[in-house]
Design a protein around this motif. Structure first.
Motif, PDB file in Angstrom:
ATOM      1  N   VAL A 164     -16.792 -27.405   2.260  1.00 47.48           N
ATOM      2  CA  VAL A 164     -15.370 -27.061   2.269  1.00 47.48           C
ATOM      3  C   VAL A 164     -14.884 -27.008   3.715  1.00 47.48           C
ATOM      4  O   VAL A 164     -15.504 -26.353   4.561  1.00 47.48           O
ATOM      5  CB  VAL A 164     -15.133 -25.691   1.598  1.00 47.48           C
ATOM      6  CG1 VAL A 164     -13.658 -25.310   1.653  1.00 47.48           C
ATOM      7  CG2 VAL A 164     -15.622 -25.724   0.156  1.00 47.48           C
ATOM      8  N   ILE A 165     -13.794 -27.697   4.007  1.00 50.43           N
ATOM      9  CA  ILE A 165     -13.183 -27.626   5.334  1.00 50.43           C
ATOM     10  C   ILE A 165     -12.272 -26.411   5.373  1.00 50.43           C
ATOM     11  O   ILE A 165     -11.282 -26.328   4.632  1.00 50.43           O
ATOM     12  CB  ILE A 165     -12.395 -28.901   5.647  1.00 50.43           C
ATOM     13  CG1 ILE A 165     -13.324 -30.119   5.632  1.00 50.43           C
ATOM     14  CG2 ILE A 165     -11.699 -28.786   6.999  1.00 50.43           C
ATOM     15  CD1 ILE A 165     -12.600 -31.444   5.687  1.00 50.43           C
ATOM     16  N   THR A 166     -12.612 -25.446   6.224  1.00 44.39           N
ATOM     17  CA  THR A 166     -11.844 -24.201   6.272  1.00 44.39           C
ATOM     18  C   THR A 166     -10.920 -24.113   7.480  1.00 44.39           C
ATOM     19  O   THR A 166     -10.042 -23.248   7.525  1.00 44.39           O
ATOM     20  CB  THR A 166     -12.808 -22.995   6.269  1.00 44.39           C
ATOM     21  OG1 THR A 166     -13.806 -23.181   7.290  1.00 44.39           O
ATOM     22  CG2 THR A 166     -13.499 -22.864   4.915  1.00 44.39           C
ATOM     23  N   ASP A 167     -11.119 -24.990   8.473  1.00 43.52           N
ATOM     24  CA  ASP A 167     -10.241 -24.970   9.641  1.00 43.52           C
ATOM     25  C   ASP A 167     -10.459 -26.249  10.443  1.00 43.52           C
ATOM     26  O   ASP A 167     -11.596 -26.726  10.562  1.00 43.52           O
ATOM     27  CB  ASP A 167     -10.534 -23.755  10.535  1.00 43.52           C
ATOM     28  CG  ASP A 167      -9.489 -23.574  11.630  1.00 43.52           C
ATOM     29  OD1 ASP A 167      -8.430 -22.986  11.335  1.00 43.52           O
ATOM     30  OD2 ASP A 167      -9.720 -24.033  12.761  1.00 43.52           O
ATOM     31  N   VAL A 168      -9.365 -26.801  10.977  1.00 39.76           N
ATOM     32  CA  VAL A 168      -9.445 -27.936  11.897  1.00 39.76           C
ATOM     33  C   VAL A 168      -8.540 -27.638  13.086  1.00 39.76           C
ATOM     34  O   VAL A 168      -7.378 -27.263  12.901  1.00 39.76           O
ATOM     35  CB  VAL A 168      -9.007 -29.262  11.239  1.00 39.76           C
ATOM     36  CG1 VAL A 168      -9.055 -30.401  12.255  1.00 39.76           C
ATOM     37  CG2 VAL A 168      -9.884 -29.598  10.044  1.00 39.76           C
TER      38      VAL A 168
ATOM     39  N   LEU B 157     -16.630 -25.497   8.753  1.00 41.51           N
ATOM     40  CA  LEU B 157     -17.088 -25.867   7.414  1.00 41.51           C
ATOM     41  C   LEU B 157     -17.773 -24.691   6.736  1.00 41.51           C
ATOM     42  O   LEU B 157     -18.342 -23.821   7.398  1.00 41.51           O
ATOM     43  CB  LEU B 157     -18.089 -27.026   7.501  1.00 41.51           C
ATOM     44  CG  LEU B 157     -17.657 -28.284   8.247  1.00 41.51           C
ATOM     45  CD1 LEU B 157     -18.851 -29.204   8.446  1.00 41.51           C
ATOM     46  CD2 LEU B 157     -16.575 -28.989   7.481  1.00 41.51           C
ATOM     47  N   ALA B 158     -17.745 -24.705   5.434  1.00 41.22           N
ATOM     48  CA  ALA B 158     -18.443 -23.684   4.645  1.00 41.22           C
ATOM     49  C   ALA B 158     -18.797 -24.284   3.287  1.00 41.22           C
ATOM     50  O   ALA B 158     -18.408 -25.407   2.965  1.00 41.22           O
ATOM     51  CB  ALA B 158     -17.576 -22.444   4.482  1.00 41.22           C
ATOM     52  N   LYS B 159     -19.547 -23.534   2.507  1.00 49.73           N
ATOM     53  CA  LYS B 159     -19.809 -23.922   1.117  1.00 49.73           C
ATOM     54  C   LYS B 159     -18.871 -23.212   0.148  1.00 49.73           C
ATOM     55  O   LYS B 159     -18.662 -23.679  -0.965  1.00 49.73           O
ATOM     56  CB  LYS B 159     -21.263 -23.613   0.756  1.00 49.73           C
ATOM     57  CG  LYS B 159     -22.278 -24.556   1.382  1.00 49.73           C
ATOM     58  CD  LYS B 159     -23.672 -24.261   0.856  1.00 49.73           C
ATOM     59  CE  LYS B 159     -24.671 -25.277   1.347  1.00 49.73           C
ATOM     60  NZ  LYS B 159     -26.041 -24.992   0.841  1.00 49.73           N
ATOM     61  N   GLN B 160     -18.343 -22.084   0.605  1.00 49.67           N
ATOM     62  CA  GLN B 160     -17.467 -21.283  -0.244  1.00 49.67           C
ATOM     63  C   GLN B 160     -16.163 -20.995   0.492  1.00 49.67           C
ATOM     64  O   GLN B 160     -16.167 -20.729   1.691  1.00 49.67           O
ATOM     65  CB  GLN B 160     -18.147 -19.963  -0.618  1.00 49.67           C
ATOM     66  CG  GLN B 160     -19.465 -20.114  -1.360  1.00 49.67           C
ATOM     67  CD  GLN B 160     -20.175 -18.785  -1.554  1.00 49.67           C
ATOM     68  OE1 GLN B 160     -19.732 -17.761  -1.051  1.00 49.67           O
ATOM     69  NE2 GLN B 160     -21.281 -18.808  -2.293  1.00 49.67           N
TER      70      GLN B 160
ATOM     71  N   LYS C 107     -26.764 -21.761   4.383  1.00 52.72           N
ATOM     72  CA  LYS C 107     -26.793 -20.822   3.263  1.00 52.72           C
ATOM     73  C   LYS C 107     -25.471 -20.840   2.499  1.00 52.72           C
ATOM     74  O   LYS C 107     -24.437 -21.264   3.030  1.00 52.72           O
ATOM     75  CB  LYS C 107     -27.110 -19.413   3.768  1.00 52.72           C
ATOM     76  CG  LYS C 107     -28.538 -19.270   4.283  1.00 52.72           C
ATOM     77  CD  LYS C 107     -28.844 -17.845   4.701  1.00 52.72           C
ATOM     78  CE  LYS C 107     -30.288 -17.704   5.178  1.00 52.72           C
ATOM     79  NZ  LYS C 107     -30.601 -16.319   5.601  1.00 52.72           N
ATOM     80  N   ASP C 108     -25.493 -20.366   1.282  1.00 53.63           N
ATOM     81  CA  ASP C 108     -24.320 -20.452   0.402  1.00 53.63           C
ATOM     82  C   ASP C 108     -23.100 -19.750   0.990  1.00 53.63           C
ATOM     83  O   ASP C 108     -21.964 -20.175   0.768  1.00 53.63           O
ATOM     84  CB  ASP C 108     -24.639 -19.868  -0.969  1.00 53.63           C
ATOM     85  CG  ASP C 108     -25.555 -20.784  -1.776  1.00 53.63           C
ATOM     86  OD1 ASP C 108     -25.669 -21.973  -1.416  1.00 53.63           O
ATOM     87  OD2 ASP C 108     -26.155 -20.304  -2.752  1.00 53.63           O
ATOM     88  N   ASP C 109     -23.317 -18.658   1.730  1.00 50.73           N
ATOM     89  CA  ASP C 109     -22.197 -17.948   2.347  1.00 50.73           C
ATOM     90  C   ASP C 109     -22.082 -18.279   3.833  1.00 50.73           C
ATOM     91  O   ASP C 109     -21.447 -17.551   4.595  1.00 50.73           O
ATOM     92  CB  ASP C 109     -22.339 -16.442   2.154  1.00 50.73           C
ATOM     93  CG  ASP C 109     -23.644 -15.907   2.762  1.00 50.73           C
ATOM     94  OD1 ASP C 109     -24.515 -16.719   3.147  1.00 50.73           O
ATOM     95  OD2 ASP C 109     -23.791 -14.676   2.844  1.00 50.73           O
ATOM     96  N   GLY C 110     -22.691 -19.393   4.241  1.00 51.27           N
ATOM     97  CA  GLY C 110     -22.745 -19.759   5.650  1.00 51.27           C
ATOM     98  C   GLY C 110     -21.485 -20.436   6.162  1.00 51.27           C
ATOM     99  O   GLY C 110     -20.599 -20.832   5.409  1.00 51.27           O
ATOM    100  N   VAL C 111     -21.428 -20.581   7.506  1.00 49.91           N
ATOM    101  CA  VAL C 111     -20.303 -21.211   8.204  1.00 49.91           C
ATOM    102  C   VAL C 111     -20.859 -22.141   9.270  1.00 49.91           C
ATOM    103  O   VAL C 111     -21.858 -21.825   9.924  1.00 49.91           O
ATOM    104  CB  VAL C 111     -19.385 -20.152   8.865  1.00 49.91           C
ATOM    105  CG1 VAL C 111     -18.269 -20.820   9.661  1.00 49.91           C
ATOM    106  CG2 VAL C 111     -18.809 -19.214   7.822  1.00 49.91           C
TER     107      VAL C 111
ATOM    108  N   THR D  88     -14.456 -18.405   0.354  1.00 52.21           N
ATOM    109  CA  THR D  88     -14.400 -16.999   0.761  1.00 52.21           C
ATOM    110  C   THR D  88     -15.275 -16.680   1.969  1.00 52.21           C
ATOM    111  O   THR D  88     -15.358 -15.530   2.383  1.00 52.21           O
ATOM    112  CB  THR D  88     -14.837 -16.115  -0.424  1.00 52.21           C
ATOM    113  OG1 THR D  88     -16.132 -16.553  -0.875  1.00 52.21           O
ATOM    114  CG2 THR D  88     -13.853 -16.211  -1.567  1.00 52.21           C
ATOM    115  N   ALA D  89     -15.917 -17.701   2.557  1.00 46.91           N
ATOM    116  CA  ALA D  89     -16.828 -17.455   3.676  1.00 46.91           C
ATOM    117  C   ALA D  89     -16.096 -17.066   4.952  1.00 46.91           C
ATOM    118  O   ALA D  89     -16.698 -16.481   5.857  1.00 46.91           O
ATOM    119  CB  ALA D  89     -17.685 -18.698   3.932  1.00 46.91           C
ATOM    120  N   VAL D  90     -14.799 -17.388   5.047  1.00 43.46           N
ATOM    121  CA  VAL D  90     -14.016 -17.059   6.245  1.00 43.46           C
ATOM    122  C   VAL D  90     -12.749 -16.328   5.812  1.00 43.46           C
ATOM    123  O   VAL D  90     -12.303 -16.455   4.666  1.00 43.46           O
ATOM    124  CB  VAL D  90     -13.655 -18.325   7.052  1.00 43.46           C
ATOM    125  CG1 VAL D  90     -14.906 -19.062   7.466  1.00 43.46           C
ATOM    126  CG2 VAL D  90     -12.736 -19.241   6.264  1.00 43.46           C
ATOM    127  N   PRO D  91     -12.128 -15.559   6.715  1.00 44.58           N
ATOM    128  CA  PRO D  91     -10.892 -14.843   6.374  1.00 44.58           C
ATOM    129  C   PRO D  91      -9.762 -15.792   5.968  1.00 44.58           C
ATOM    130  O   PRO D  91      -9.787 -16.988   6.266  1.00 44.58           O
ATOM    131  CB  PRO D  91     -10.554 -14.095   7.666  1.00 44.58           C
ATOM    132  CG  PRO D  91     -11.865 -13.954   8.375  1.00 44.58           C
ATOM    133  CD  PRO D  91     -12.624 -15.205   8.066  1.00 44.58           C
TER     134      PRO D  91
END
Length: 417
Positions: free
Chosen positions: A317-321, A381-384, A268-272, A386-389
């Motif tokens: 979008v890569i939000t954390d590795v 990973l996310a699409k946005q 989903k668009d706000d998914g993780v 803003t999906a994670v802090p």
């Protein structure tokens, strides 16, 4: 052949202390005499010839057949010595040419269409289920544990892994979670029980599917945690969260684009999503020929440089590795210790050749993480964006909250045990 073997080993083994004897011949010592002595017997000249012609495959095969005998030291010691010396002295022109050829050939070896992928999974995961119960933790987590504190037992560390992954997923009650490669159901059941998620797990293993469904039924979670025999490419629904632990190694390089395009389609668009996989520290490579033949056909351990471009092209979008370095070495050490402790039970299921094969697999895998540039990566990973802090503080906070929900450890026996 014995003369040629001496020449090759003399050039390769320059550190350590290795004594090799072929048949009834005289033993030869290699290395600088440092470290614990290792003594190896090759039972005949034919074994020496096989070792020279195809060492990657022959070492494991000869050990399985009882034609490479450890007279002093352990097979893990021999593998570690070989890896350490090879990284220092093994980069010859013929080796580089062979590696280049194997990187070309891997596109054929990893052509994992759905039918072939299921056969590959069955080769390893549809063995007698009692085997895995003998050396895994009580929840049958067959992936890297997370030793976040000194003195952790294997069960402690596997629970910590599930907690760590769940915290990164940011799961809220009622959210739909997809577990790609759900194994025996442990992570999916944890997310359902501790996070209140509605979990769908998919696997290609009949044995794992049966156990996971039985465990969900035993815990009265059949409406909250469902497991299916399905290829990830066939999934059509959308999910708030996606997790995949220890499955990506079976996807194959030719299908990375398909894998991440599928994730982008069903998230989903706000998914993780959290992807947990073994990786290479030193760039792209190829699967060891013995591992590919006997343990994980169609499998491949990627470098991050091979994975990240496909994530980007899929629009994710890569939000954390996070890189877990020696955690898997400690996991494999614990598995091998348990395997040896239950040797007689394994022998009741299989034969001596299988025991030596599995012993070699566990030993070689552990030493790969200690000496040959293997690690584990977790990519969020996310699409946005803003999906994670904005900061990683939430991981520790969520882990603490999950610890409180876990309370006293429950009975984690599998269905029918």
């Amino acid at each position: 052949m014995e003369v040629f073997l001496r020449l090759v080993l003399g050039r390769l083994i320059r550190q350590g202390s290795l004594t090799v004897k072929v048949g009834h011949g005289q033993p030869t010592v290699f290395g600088d005499g440092t470290g614990e002595p290792i003594h190896v017997l090759l039972t005949d000249n034919r074994s020496a010839a096989r070792l020279l012609l195809d060492p990657d495959t022959a070492v494991g095969e000869l050990y399985m057949e009882g034609r490479l005998v450890m007279e002093r030291g352990d097979i893990a010691d021999l593998i570690a010595l070989g890896m350490q010396n090879f990284r220092l002295h093994g980069e010859t022109l013929p080796v580089r040419v062979m590696r280049g050829w194997r990187r070309v050939w891997r596109w054929v070896a990893q052509w994992n269409v759905a039918s072939r992928a299921q056969r590959n999974v069955a080769h390893h995961y549809d063995l007698d289920g009692r085997l895995y119960a003998l050396f895994l933790d009580s929840d049958r987590q067959y992936s890297c544990a997370y030793f976040e504190e000194a003195g952790y037992t294997l069960d402690d560390a596997q629970l910590a892994k599930k907690r760590h992954v769940a915290a990164k997923l940011l799961v809220e009650p009622g959210q739909r979670v997809l577990d790609i490669g759900s194994g025996w159901g442990g992570l999916g059941l944890y997310l359902a029980e501790r996070c209140g998620a509605k979990v769908t797990g998919v696997t290609l293993s009949q044995e794992q599917l049966s156990v996971a469904r039985n465990r969900a039924e035993e815990r009265n979670l059949t409406g909250q945690a469902e497991f299916h025999l399905k290829d990830y490419r066939a999934i059509q629904e959308t999910f708030d969260r996606i997790v995949s632990v220890g499955m990506f190694e079976h996807v194959g390089v030719p299908y990375y684009k398909t894998f991440f395009n599928t994730v982008a389609r069903i998230l989903k668009d706000d998914g993780v999503m959290v992807l947990h996989s073994i990786g290479r520290m030193d760039g792209p490579g190829s699967t060891n020929s013995w591992i590919a033949k006997y343990i994980f056909p169609g499998g491949y351990i990627p470098a991050l440089s091979e994975v990240l471009p496909h994530i980007e092209r899929a629009g994710l979008v890569i939000t954390d590795v996070e890189i877990l370095r020696l955690h898997y070495a400690e996991t494999l050490k614990a598995w091998r210790q348990r395997f040896h402790a239950h040797r007689e039970e394994v022998l009741a299921l299989y034969d001596e050749r299988f025991i030596r094969m599995w012993d070699f697999y566990l030993a070689a895998s552990e030493m790969s993480f200690r000496h040959d540039g293997m690690m584990v990566f977790q990519i969020q990973l996310a699409k946005q964006q803003t999906a994670v802090p904005l900061t990683r503080d939430y991981i520790a906070r969520r882990e603490n909250a999950l610890r409180a929900r876990e309370g006293k450890p429950r009975d984690l026996r599998l269905a029918g045990e």
